[in-house]
Design a protein around this motif. Sequence first.
Motif, PDB file in Angstrom:
ATOM      1  N   GLU A  22      32.304  28.295  31.798  1.00 25.17           N
ATOM      2  CA  GLU A  22      33.533  28.954  32.209  1.00 25.17           C
ATOM      3  C   GLU A  22      33.638  29.004  33.730  1.00 25.17           C
ATOM      4  OE1 GLU A  22      33.633  33.046  30.979  1.00 25.17           O
ATOM      5  OE2 GLU A  22      31.792  33.571  32.048  1.00 25.17           O
ATOM      6  N   ASN A  25      40.527  31.914  43.511  1.00 26.06           N
ATOM      7  CA  ASN A  25      40.859  32.268  42.137  1.00 26.06           C
ATOM      8  C   ASN A  25      39.575  32.768  41.488  1.00 26.06           C
ATOM      9  OD1 ASN A  25      42.326  32.408  39.681  1.00 26.06           O
ATOM     10  ND2 ASN A  25      41.432  30.460  39.050  1.00 26.06           N
ATOM     11  N   TYR A  26      39.668  33.871  40.732  1.00 24.92           N
ATOM     12  CA  TYR A  26      38.487  34.467  40.108  1.00 24.92           C
ATOM     13  C   TYR A  26      38.712  34.719  38.630  1.00 24.92           C
ATOM     14  CZ  TYR A  26      36.948  35.576  44.874  1.00 24.92           C
ATOM     15  OH  TYR A  26      36.553  35.494  46.189  1.00 24.92           O
ATOM     16  N   ALA A  27      37.645  34.630  37.873  1.00 24.20           N
ATOM     17  CA  ALA A  27      37.691  35.089  36.489  1.00 24.20           C
ATOM     18  C   ALA A  27      37.869  36.606  36.500  1.00 24.20           C
ATOM     19  CB  ALA A  27      36.401  34.721  35.764  1.00 24.20           C
ATOM     20  N   ASP A  28      38.598  37.112  35.514  1.00 30.77           N
ATOM     21  CA  ASP A  28      38.844  38.557  35.461  1.00 30.77           C
ATOM     22  C   ASP A  28      37.540  39.353  35.433  1.00 30.77           C
ATOM     23  OD1 ASP A  28      41.815  38.337  33.342  1.00 30.77           O
ATOM     24  OD2 ASP A  28      41.572  38.181  35.512  1.00 30.77           O
ATOM     25  N   SER A  29      36.533  38.793  34.790  1.00 36.71           N
ATOM     26  CA  SER A  29      35.279  39.517  34.606  1.00 36.71           C
ATOM     27  C   SER A  29      34.495  39.723  35.904  1.00 36.71           C
ATOM     28  CB  SER A  29      34.395  38.775  33.601  1.00 36.71           C
ATOM     29  OG  SER A  29      34.118  37.465  34.061  1.00 36.71           O
ATOM     30  N   LYS A  88      36.219  39.797  39.145  1.00 35.83           N
ATOM     31  CA  LYS A  88      37.099  40.260  40.222  1.00 35.83           C
ATOM     32  C   LYS A  88      36.605  41.591  40.776  1.00 35.83           C
ATOM     33  CE  LYS A  88      41.425  37.972  38.917  1.00 35.83           C
ATOM     34  NZ  LYS A  88      42.791  38.137  38.362  1.00 35.83           N
ATOM     35  N   ASP A 106      26.249  38.837  33.330  1.00 29.58           N
ATOM     36  CA  ASP A 106      26.405  37.774  34.323  1.00 29.58           C
ATOM     37  C   ASP A 106      25.277  36.740  34.222  1.00 29.58           C
ATOM     38  OD1 ASP A 106      27.434  40.290  36.648  1.00 29.58           O
ATOM     39  OD2 ASP A 106      28.727  38.854  35.607  1.00 29.58           O
TER      40      ASP A 106
END
Length: 123
Positions: free
Chosen positions: A46, A58-62, A64, A89
């Motif tokens: 991912e 741009n970041y994954a929501d998890s 941010k 993580d």
Amino acid sequence: QVQLVESGGGLVQAGGSLRLSCAASGSIFSINAMGWYRQAPGKQRELVAAVTSGDDTNYADSVKGRFTISRDNAKNTVYLRMNSLKPEDTAVYYCNADVIKLDYGLGFIYDYWGQGTQVTVSS
């Protein structure tokens, strides 16, 4: 050829921090987007974070608010600062770069991956 070499992974306790680095070298004219992906056991790879040549991120929501991606264009290097790490993580983190190479005066974009670096967060 182009190589992406990652460093900075390791074992850390929950709440701790790590900084990953990825340096690109070889036949490079320029680099468009650079990013970090991760793959945990039994899960698909991912996107974690990405940064364009213009420093749009741009970041994954998890991640941010906890992770920060940055790049040094002069060094063809991308970094990922990871704070407030959680056990979820834990994964192998891979660097990715869209490299522009010149052939006969024309620019072609190639997608390259690093070998991966293990990040383990203990609870």
